[in-house]
Design a protein around this motif. Structure first.
Motif: not given
Lengths: 271, 235, 431
Positions: B132, B158, B161-162, B165, B194, B197, B201, B227
């Protein structure tokens, strides 16, 4: 409880008409053309080394009021000025005051560029010559060069100083008029809608120049474009039908005016 | 910024706005980097510093809002200038929120230290944080250089990362189901994951704003999302 | 009548229909204008043509060439070239001898008539020549002499051979002599050296406009020196300095009326005031100039005021704004810009004054003056008056000379007006 329409509608001037570094002070000024009252009991200070603009709808008297500061209204027979306008605490309307040196301290730039039908050099040199400001030809040359540099015109005309002032473009002519006013080392420069006869690029150049000059002179500029006032001045005074409605920092006038008339004018609700 | 305006004071105002915005962005990035590090080192003093420094971000955000507001009122910016000012105002808010998340992560890390948390295999908060952080660094770069290609790349990354998560979420939930007294620790871990994440975003939001700034219209296709944590019920 | 809004289609239709009428009207107007101008130009051409035709010959006259023996003892008996000595000399006789040697008149009567052939200025010509060039003494040189005006008129054809001798001004004998001189090729028609250099004279062949011309120049100079500063200063005062009230309005009305007063009235006024009350001498250019100045003042004042009014207020504003005093604004800015207009008005006024006859007659500048005036207080006359006087004389040759003088006068008027136009164009500054 406060809401967004909590604006004042008083009869008195709102905001802060006074200034700690006041050079020019106007107190209870009334101006009449014959029987018509053009300016109604205006009190305001012009601070030192600041740019202040007078805005308002047409016919609100801002040009008339501006011309009171250098007594240009004297040339109009039917115009009567009451009240007191003082520079350094001397009332300029006193009988003893000679209007000629006054106009060297308080210069003026007009709406339509009006250079003298002489050469560029002679245009700028005229003021210092008649007021006896220069000691020698070299000194005069120096004054002319400095004034043209400060007006942002030197680079464009230094190779043709003897050519006619009227041969320049509109924007250049207006800068020549500004140089002419600067040449007599005034303390205050009055500008009566200096850009209204110019195209947008020339206007932007002059506005940039005014911003710079504000570091050395007090400048009072009358403009019918409130956007110009927003861009150029630190303080703004709003006039309406001869009365001074509100005075304050330009930022404040344009983001949160205190008087409802000011709000109406700024947001385009009245003409 | 390329060509200068004829009015030099307009340039000055725009530069002031920009400088404050970049200061805000770099400080938020710094805060985030520190809070991820502190998760690993568990240094209490450092964590406290990060929490207390959040005020700076609020002040910077105020400055940017005020500057942008005045530019709009006094200069009536047009075209690219208008986009720059509007985008600057939006991005400032986002950076400030990212700062809030960094502070939250730091608070939760403090609690994890009290709960004597060491490590949970399969949950690499540090790695997620670093990825991130890289996105964040890139997005600042993309803003300074007004690089819309980089912005699109960031926006598309992104999804990684989702995915991370979702993976960590499932792992933590299953661990919490196996060991009942792991629940408080697990809860904090879930929140931290979270938050990271969410930061990713937000960074993607910034990237989309940068694209709008450069091109004058929004990215047309939908952001790829992965996600699934709100959709799946773990068993 | 139904009032309704006209649609664009209907409007363009109506406009189209009316266009033919409007075009026709334009054409007619153009035609009238052109016709009027053509008529005026025609008359002008006729005027110039007839003047030129008559006057051209006034610049020429007939001369006879004789061989003159410049005998010193006879011409300059005292030998010192003094006026006395030359007066006592026999220059006339020498000329007559030379003439007689050619035509050989027989008898006293014939000799008497022959003496009249050459103009009576012959001795003056000889004495002038020897004064200028004493080396002529002892030589025999050809000299051209003007012929008597009757001979001149005969040669031009106004006195005809066919007329009976009793009705002619010259006798048959003289005609014989002329023919003889002609056969020997001694008679020539040349550019007159009298018309421009000679002064008034009873003898037409010697008459010239020099005296009148100098008189005109002196009179006009006096007029200009008085009228221009006074007129310009008045205009400046009325436009810039005086307050606008009943008094200035009254003055303005009077000035405008004065411009329309007949010029002879100014002459009467000059007679009554300058000559009778102040006791100034008559017939001098100074008084003439003063009278003309009074006459020209209204013109100069009115045109100067118009020129000053035409200076835009922006120039004044700029000057006041920089701190110039009222006088500095007037002299540094308004006057230089108004100067072309003022000069034009002045020159036109001077051109009018140049052609004025009546007022100068009233103050007596009509004397028969032979000498050229040397200063403004010497008696003199002016060109139009000279023309007026010559027109009265009987001799035929004066007719030519009068027309020649008219051409000179017109030439000056045209060049003054041309100068006015040139100055206006050159000095016009754009503001």
């Amino acid at each position: 409880m406060n809401n967004i329409n909590n604006l004042k509608s008083l009869e008195l001037t709102v905001g802060d008409p006074f200034s700690k570094t006041a050079r020019l002070k106007a107190r209870n000024v009334n101006v009449f053309y014959g029987n018509n009252r053009a300016i109604d009991n205006v009190t305001i200070d012009i601070g030192s080394k600041e740019v202040i603009s007078f805005i308002g709808p047409s016919g609100c008297g801002k040009s008339t009021f501006l011309r009171c500061f250098n007594r240009m209204n004297d040339t109009i027979d039917s115009c009567v000025v009451q009240g007191e306008i003082s520079i350094d605490d001397e009332n300029i309307y006193d009988k003893k005051i000679d209007v000629v040196p006054l106009r060297a301290r308080i210069g003026m730039v007009f709406q339509k560029p009006n250079p003298f039908p002489k050469s560029i050099y002679d245009n700028v040199a005229y003021g210092p010559r008649i007021h006896g400001l220069s000691e020698s030809k070299q000194h005069l040359d120096y004054i002319v060069e400095e004034s043209l540099k400060r007006a942002g015109l030197w680079n464009e005309v230094n190779d043709r100083l003897q050519s006619a002032g009227t041969g320049l473009s509109g924007g250049q002519q207006q800068r020549l008029c500004i140089a002419r006013a600067i040449a007599v080392s005034p303390e205050v420069i009055l500008m009566d809608e200096p850009c209204s006869a110019l195209d947008p690029i020339a206007t932007a150049k002059i506005e940039d120049l005014i911003h710079e000059l504000g570091n050395d002179y007090s400048i009072v500029i009358v403009t019918h474009s409130m956007q110009q006032a927003a861009r150029v001045s630190k303080r703004t005074a709003y006039f309406h039908l001869g009365k001074l409605i509100e005075v304050g920092r330009t930022k404040d006038i344009f983001t949160r005016p205190q008087h409802n008339k000011t709000e109406a004018y700024i947001s385009g609700k009245i003409g | 910024m390329e060509q200068n305006h004829i009015s030099s004071s307009f340039d000055k105002d725009l530069n002031k706005l920009n400088n404050n915005l970049l200061k805000l962005g770099n400080t938020a990035l710094d805060q985030f980097e520190k809070c991820i590090n502190n998760f690993g080192t568990q240094n209490l003093d450092e964590i406290k510093t990060v929490i207390n420094s959040d005020k700076i971000l609020d002040d910077l955000d105020d400055k940017v809002q005020k500057a942008g507001f005045e530019i709009i009122a006094l200069r009536a910016p047009q075209a690219a200038d208008l986009r720059r000012v509007i985008v600057a105002l939006k991005i400032a808010t986002i950076f400030e929120r990212i700062g809030d998340y960094s502070r939250n992560i730091s608070n939760r890390t403090k609690l994890l230290i009290d709960l004597k948390y060491t490590d949970l295999p399969g949950v690499n908060i540090g790695k997620m944080g670093q990825k991130t952080q890289t996105m964040f660094e890139d997005v600042l770069d993309a803003y300074i250089n007004e690089n819309d290609d980089l912005a699109v790349k960031i926006r598309n990354s992104d999804v990684k990362i989702d995915k991370m998560h979702t993976e960590y979420y499932l792992e933590i939930i299953s661990h919490m189901q196996r060991k009942k007294n792991f629940a408080p620790t697990g809860a904090h871990l879930l929140f931290i994951a979270k938050n990271i994440e969410r930061v990713a975003d937000y960074v993607t939001d910034v990237a989309e704003q940068i694209y709008f700034l450069v091109n004058g219209h929004v990215l047309s296709d939908h952001r790829p999302k992965a996600d699934k944590t709100s959709l799946k019920i773990p068993n | 009548m139904n009032n309704k809004i006209i649609t664009p289609l209907e409007a363009s239709d109506k406009v189209k229909k009316s266009i033919a009428k409007r075009r026709a009207k334009d054409k007619r107007l153009k035609f009238y204008g052109r016709a009027a101008i053509s008529l005026a130009v025609c008359f002008l051409l006729i005027l110039f043509y007839s003047i030129f035709l008559k006057g051209y010959s006034g610049f020429f006259q007939y001369y006879v060439t004789l061989d003159i023996n410049f005998d010193r003892e006879r011409i300059d008996p005292k030998g010192d070239l003094s006026d006395n000595s030359l007066f006592d000399g026999e220059a006339s006789a020498i000329v007559n001898e030379s003439l007689f040697s050619i035509i050989q008149p027989q008898g006293r009567k014939a000799k008497k008539q022959a003496k009249k052939i050459v103009s009576s200025g012959k001795d003056v010509r000889i004495t002038k020549m020897v004064k200028n060039d004493p080396s002529l003494f002892g030589t025999i040189t050809k000299v051209k002499f003007a012929l008597d005006d009757d001979i001149d008129s005969f040669l031009r054809g106004y006195i005809k051979r066919e007329t009976p001798e009793s009705e002619r001004r010259i006798s048959n004998k003289v005609i014989e002599y002329i023919d003889k001189l002609n056969e020997e090729g001694r008679i020539s028609y040349e550019f007159s050296d009298y018309i421009l250099t000679g002064s008034a004279s009873g003898n037409p062949e010697m008459a010239g406009i020099k005296g009148a011309f100098i008189g005109s120049m002196l009179t006009l100079s006096v007029c200009l020196l008085i009228a221009f500063p006074l007129g310009v200063a008045t205009a400046i005062y009325l436009e810039e300095i005086a307050k606008k009230n009943k008094i200035t309005e009254f003055i303005e009305v009077n000035i405008n009326n004065l411009a329309a007063v007949p010029s002879v009235v100014f002459g009467i006024m000059g007679l009554a005031i300058f000559i009778s009350i102040f006791g100034m001498p008559r017939s001098i250019p100074l008084v003439g100039g003063m009278v003309l100045a009074l006459m020209t003042l209204p013109t100069i004042i009115i045109s100067s005021r118009a020129a000053i009014r035409a200076v835009p207020p922006s120039v004044r504003d700029a000057a006041y704004g920089i701190g110039a005093s009222k006088l500095q604004v007037i002299f540094h800015h308004v006057i230089p810009l108004a100067m072309p207009g003022m000069l034009t008005g002045t020159i036109i006024g001077m051109a009018q004054a140049l052609g004025e006859t009546a007022p100068l007659l009233m103050i007596g500048m009509v004397a028969f003056i032979v000498d050229v005036p040397n200063s403004v207080v010497d008696p003199g006359t002016v060109l139009p008056v000279q023309i007026f006087m010559w027109a009265d004389f009987a001799e035929r040759m004066f007719i030519q000379k009068t027309s020649a003088a008219i051409i000179v006068l017109l030439g000056f008027l045209i060049s003054m007006n041309a100068l006015a136009v040139y100055l206006r164009k050159k000095l016009e500054r754009r503001w």
